[in-house]
Write a protein that holds these residues in place. Structure first.
Motif, PDB file in Angstrom:
ATOM      1  N   SER A   1       0.907  -1.206  -0.236  1.00  0.00           N
ATOM      2  CA  SER A   1      -0.075  -0.140  -0.092  1.00  0.00           C
ATOM      3  C   SER A   1       0.955   1.269  -0.183  1.00  0.00           C
ATOM      4  O   SER A   1       2.036   1.419   0.527  1.00  0.00           O
ATOM      5  CB  SER A   1      -0.852   0.187   1.199  1.00  0.00           C
ATOM      6  N   HIS A   2       0.383   2.120  -0.612  1.00  0.00           N
ATOM      7  CA  HIS A   2       1.203   3.449  -0.604  1.00  0.00           C
ATOM      8  C   HIS A   2       0.139   4.636  -0.503  1.00  0.00           C
ATOM      9  O   HIS A   2      -1.080   4.671  -0.980  1.00  0.00           O
ATOM     10  CB  HIS A   2       2.052   3.646  -2.133  1.00  0.00           C
ATOM     11  N   PRO A   3       0.469   5.504   0.377  1.00  0.00           N
ATOM     12  CA  PRO A   3      -0.462   6.781   0.758  1.00  0.00           C
ATOM     13  C   PRO A   3      -0.532   7.508  -0.505  1.00  0.00           C
ATOM     14  O   PRO A   3       0.610   7.891  -1.128  1.00  0.00           O
ATOM     15  CB  PRO A   3       0.407   7.336   1.813  1.00  0.00           C
ATOM     16  N   LEU A   4      -1.571   8.179  -0.670  1.00  0.00           N
ATOM     17  CA  LEU A   4      -1.996   9.287  -1.678  1.00  0.00           C
ATOM     18  C   LEU A   4      -1.171  10.638  -1.163  1.00  0.00           C
ATOM     19  O   LEU A   4      -0.661  11.343  -2.131  1.00  0.00           O
ATOM     20  CB  LEU A   4      -3.428   9.664  -2.037  1.00  0.00           C
ATOM     21  N   GLY A   5      -1.436  11.012   0.085  1.00  0.00           N
ATOM     22  CA  GLY A   5      -0.853  12.541   0.654  1.00  0.00           C
ATOM     23  C   GLY A   5      -1.395  13.603   0.088  1.00  0.00           C
ATOM     24  O   GLY A   5      -0.723  14.451  -0.230  1.00  0.00           O
ATOM     25  N   LEU A   6      -2.606  13.657  -0.049  1.00  0.00           N
ATOM     26  CA  LEU A   6      -3.269  14.903  -0.615  1.00  0.00           C
ATOM     27  C   LEU A   6      -4.470  14.768   0.466  1.00  0.00           C
ATOM     28  O   LEU A   6      -5.064  14.109   0.782  1.00  0.00           O
ATOM     29  CB  LEU A   6      -3.851  14.739  -2.068  1.00  0.00           C
ATOM     30  N   VAL A   7      -5.090  16.120   0.334  1.00  0.00           N
ATOM     31  CA  VAL A   7      -6.301  16.321   0.912  1.00  0.00           C
ATOM     32  C   VAL A   7      -7.054  17.245  -0.102  1.00  0.00           C
ATOM     33  O   VAL A   7      -6.610  17.772  -1.046  1.00  0.00           O
ATOM     34  CB  VAL A   7      -6.339  17.452   2.374  1.00  0.00           C
ATOM     35  N   GLU A   8      -8.585  17.074   0.124  1.00  0.00           N
ATOM     36  CA  GLU A   8      -9.633  17.637  -1.064  1.00  0.00           C
ATOM     37  C   GLU A   8      -9.011  18.958  -1.457  1.00  0.00           C
ATOM     38  O   GLU A   8      -9.064  19.287  -2.504  1.00  0.00           O
ATOM     39  CB  GLU A   8     -10.778  17.527  -0.382  1.00  0.00           C
TER      40      GLU A   8
END
Ligand SMILES: Cc1cc2nc3c(=O)[nH]c(=O)nc-3n(C[C@H](O)[C@H](O)[C@H](O)COP(=O)(O)OP(=O)(O)OC[C@H]3O[C@@H](n4cnc5c(N)ncnc54)[C@H](O)[C@@H]3O)c2cc1C
Ligand SMILES: Nc1ncnc2c1ncn2[C@@H]1O[C@H](COP(=O)(O)O)[C@@H](O)[C@H]1O
Lengths: 367, 281
Positions: free
Chosen positions: A207-214
């Motif tokens: 798994s890899h995180p996206l690292g963004l918020v809306e």
């Protein structure tokens, strides 16, 4: 001035007298981007796993699936399925910000995984989503991208040899990305055969995180209007396709194609001029700038078989051509030809098939 | 409002012939046209300009003869034309093409005002990659809307734009911020005929011609063949199938019966499958 305008360059890395730069030497393994939209995996992803498997075997490396989508069952399921179509491992970026496809978030997700885990080959489907994403990712990574390939292979020194039509399909060219990684390519749906699905337990999932918020994503999806089920054509994936071309002479005669298709439970299609004339809608066009098909049976009536049409139908198991001109180029690649007037043959064929496939016949075959 | 439209001059590929012996393209005498897909982008840009005011600049990278396509675009009503031409650009793949075009678009912005929207066609008929639009967007750090079927609300004060974007299974209605890059879908509009005054103006107009240096290219190594990560190894004509179609000899039988016989002989399993598929009763 895009790639095909170039004069052919001698082949292989040797010819460029360049070593692969050191920082690219750690790039290894073949990756396939698994495209899903609203919980549905596009079948082109499985087709690419089939093609990717062969490349990985030749290179003796792993085949990985990259699954990007919302948290939850659909994404988990897509990753699990990838193993059944040949993946050795899967990278997963699951985040609810990825529920709808948006260029910004998907580009970020895919480039991050590539930069972290460094594949040597990255394949995507040449769909609206795949083409939108591939161009952004390749430019971000400053690497080469060969679009709409029809054949993929690795050569003796391990480079990806990507073959695609050029100049409106009149020619083919083989393209290399020698000194950059990953080597990226897109392939249209149905160009590669569908590999057999083999039930398997899921393997390694990273798994890899996206690292963004809306708030980081500017573009908002206001709504999504799914195509009406009835308006959707299953042309690309149909088992039997009947198509008509300019030889039919009039939009009324095109009905003969639809009638035959209907009796066969087939999808109908056409050559490009019929779309341009407004006789048939563009989603029915078969060929280089339309759909690629791979049916078990393809019946082409009044189609000359121009190269741009041919590249879209060559994957068919059996191509039957109906044409009045014995010199029509379609007879160069059809398996079976009949030199006759399609306007007379089509109704007769419809009737004969109807009789042969009648409920009575059904009993005959069943017994 | 300032809109830049990227157009490409392409050989009319319907008329391309391949030399039977050398397998090279016989370009001589092949007429060139504006890439047909780019006309939908141009028309969309002209419609927005007519509604909101402003200017449309057309931009192409190509040989000096690409001037013809720009002049044609002026006859349709574009306000200004820029030709990016330099031997350093020759042999560019998509990455090198987007480097050159993005540099030129920056220069256009500095010279004539920052563009609000950049349009490209969906794809070209010679390169046919559909990647140059997304590439330009990335290089200019613009938001991108690809495969746009219709442009909706445009709010120049709030700097937002709405558009209908075709996706595989439907249509996405998106809202994003200006400036952005739009690749226009085909058959979404019809290019206007162009007014007489535009034809007259086009004939006299000066086309802005920029070399790599004029456009502000800083690194010539990123242009053309040198700046292209991909290389074309070989170009070849598609191989013919070994054997020609078997022609049905229907003799005294009806052609339809003879053909069906032959189909089922070649595909023995097909008949049973068709019976399940068939629904014409
Ligand atoms: C960039 C580009 C992309 C293209 N993409 C596509 C594409 O995706 N798909 C596509 O199809 N084309 C495409 N084309 C167009 C392609 O080059 C051909 O022009 C087109 O396929 C021809 O269509 P056709 O066979 O229906 O018409 P024609 O070439 O006019 O052929 C009609 C045929 O019907 C036969 N005929 C006439 N009367 C009868 C009759 N009564 N019964 C039986 N046969 C009859 C004739 O002998 C002839 O062979 C593209 C072209 C370009 C330049
Ligand atoms: N040399 C060029 N000059 C200007 N615009 C181009 C050029 N090449 C491509 N484009 C634009 O990019 C779009 C996509 O091109 P392609 O990626 O080659 O299919 C085209 O429809 C044009 O709008």
């Amino acid at each position: 001035m895009s790639e095909p305008a170039k004069t052919p360059t001698p082949a292989g890395r040797a010819a460029t007298k360049k070593e692969l730069p050191d920082h690219f030497k750690g790039y290894k393994h073949v990756w396939v981007f698994i495209e899903q939209e609203r919980g549905q995996v596009h079948p082109v992803s499985w087709e690419l796993l089939g093609a990717g498997r062969q490349l990985a075997n030749k290179l003796k490396v792993d085949l990985a699936a990259v699954v990007i989508g919302p948290e939850g069952e659909a994404t988990r399921q897509a990753a699990a399925e990838a193993f059944c179509y040949g993946a050795d491992l899967a990278y997963v970026v699951a985040d609810n910000l990825l529920t709808d496809y948006r260029n910004e978030s998907y580009t970020k997700a895919l480039t991050d995984v590539v930069n972290t885990y460094k594949p040597e080959i990255l394949l995507l489907g040449a769909t609206t989503l795949g083409r939108d994403l591939a161009g952004s990712v390749a430019t971000t990574l400053l690497t080469g991208l060969t679009a709409d390939c029809t054949a993929l292979d690795v050569d003796a020194d391990g480079s990806l040899a990507a073959t695609r039509p050029t100049f409106g399909g009149s020619l083919m060219c083989t393209i290399y990305t020698l000194n950059y990684r990953p080597q990226m390519a897109t392939v249209r749906p149905r160009v590669m055969p569908m590999p057999e699905r083999v039930a398997r337990e899921p393997g390694r999932i990273i798994s890899h995180p996206l690292g963004l918020v809306e708030d980081d994503i500017v573009t908002k999806v206001l709504s999504f209007l799914p195509d009406r089920e009835s308006a959707k054509s299953n042309l690309a994936y149909a088992d039997v396709v009947v198509a008509g071309g300019l030889g039919l002479g009039s939009p009324e005669n095109f009905q003969l194609v639809r009638q035959l298709a209907s009796v066969l439970g087939a999808e109908y299609g056409c050559s490009r001029p019929l779309v341009q004339k407004g006789w048939v809608t563009s989603d029915r066009q078969i060929g280089q700038t339309g759909k690629t098909i791979r049916p078990k049976l393809y019946i082409a009536a009044g189609i000359s078989g121009a190269i741009q049409h041919r590249v879209g139908v060559e994957g068919a198991d059996l191509i039957v051509a109906i044409n009045t001109d014995k010199n029509a180029p379609i007879f160069d690649f059809a398996h079976v030809g009949i030199i006759t007037d399609a306007i007379r043959l089509l109704p007769a064929l419809t009737e004969a098939f109807r009789a042969r496939l009648s409920p009575h016949a059904r009993d005959r075959i069943a017994s | 409002m300032h809109i830049v439209v990227c157009i490409k001059q392409v050989p009319d590929s319907a008329q391309i012939r391949v030399h039977p012996v050398t397998n090279t393209i016989m370009r001589q005498g092949v007429p060139t046209i504006i890439n047909p897909y780019d006309l939908f982008a141009l028309e969309a840009a002209l419609e927005l300009r007519d509604k909101f005011g402003g200017e449309v600049t057309v931009l192409t990278m190509g040989p000096p003869s690409a001037e013809d396509s720009l002049r044609k675009a002026l006859t349709f009503g574009a306000d200004r034309a820029v030709l990016l031409t330099d031997r350093f650009f020759a042999g560019a793949d998509t990455l090198a093409t987007t480097y050159a075009l993005a540099t030129a678009i920056r220069k256009i912005g500095d010279t004539y005002g920052a563009p609000d929207i950049i349009f490209t066609g969906k794809q070209t008929i010679d390169g046919d990659t559909a990647q140059v639009g997304p590439g330009i967007a990335k290089r200019l750090d613009l938001l991108q809307l690809t495969y746009v079927a219709r442009i909706g609300a445009l709010d120049l004060d709030a700097r937002t734009i709405e558009a209908e974007r075709r996706s595989e299974g439907g249509v996405q209605i998106l809202r994003t911020r200006l400036p952005c890059l739009i690749t226009m879908l085909e058959a979404t509009n019809e290019i206007r005929r162009g007014a007489m005054k535009d034809a007259l103006r086009a004939a006299r107009a000066t086309i802005v011609k920029w070399s790599a240096q004029d456009a502000g290219v800083e690194d010539i190594a990123k242009c053309g063949l040198r700046g292209s990560p991909t290389i074309v190894k070989k170009v070849f004509a598609p191989p013919p199938r070994a054997e020609k179609a078997a022609l049905i000899d229907f003799g005294s039988r009806s052609p339809a019966e003879a053909l069906i016989e032959d189909i089922f002989k070649r595909q023995p399993k097909l008949e049973a499958e068709l019976v399940t598929l068939a629904r014409g009763f």
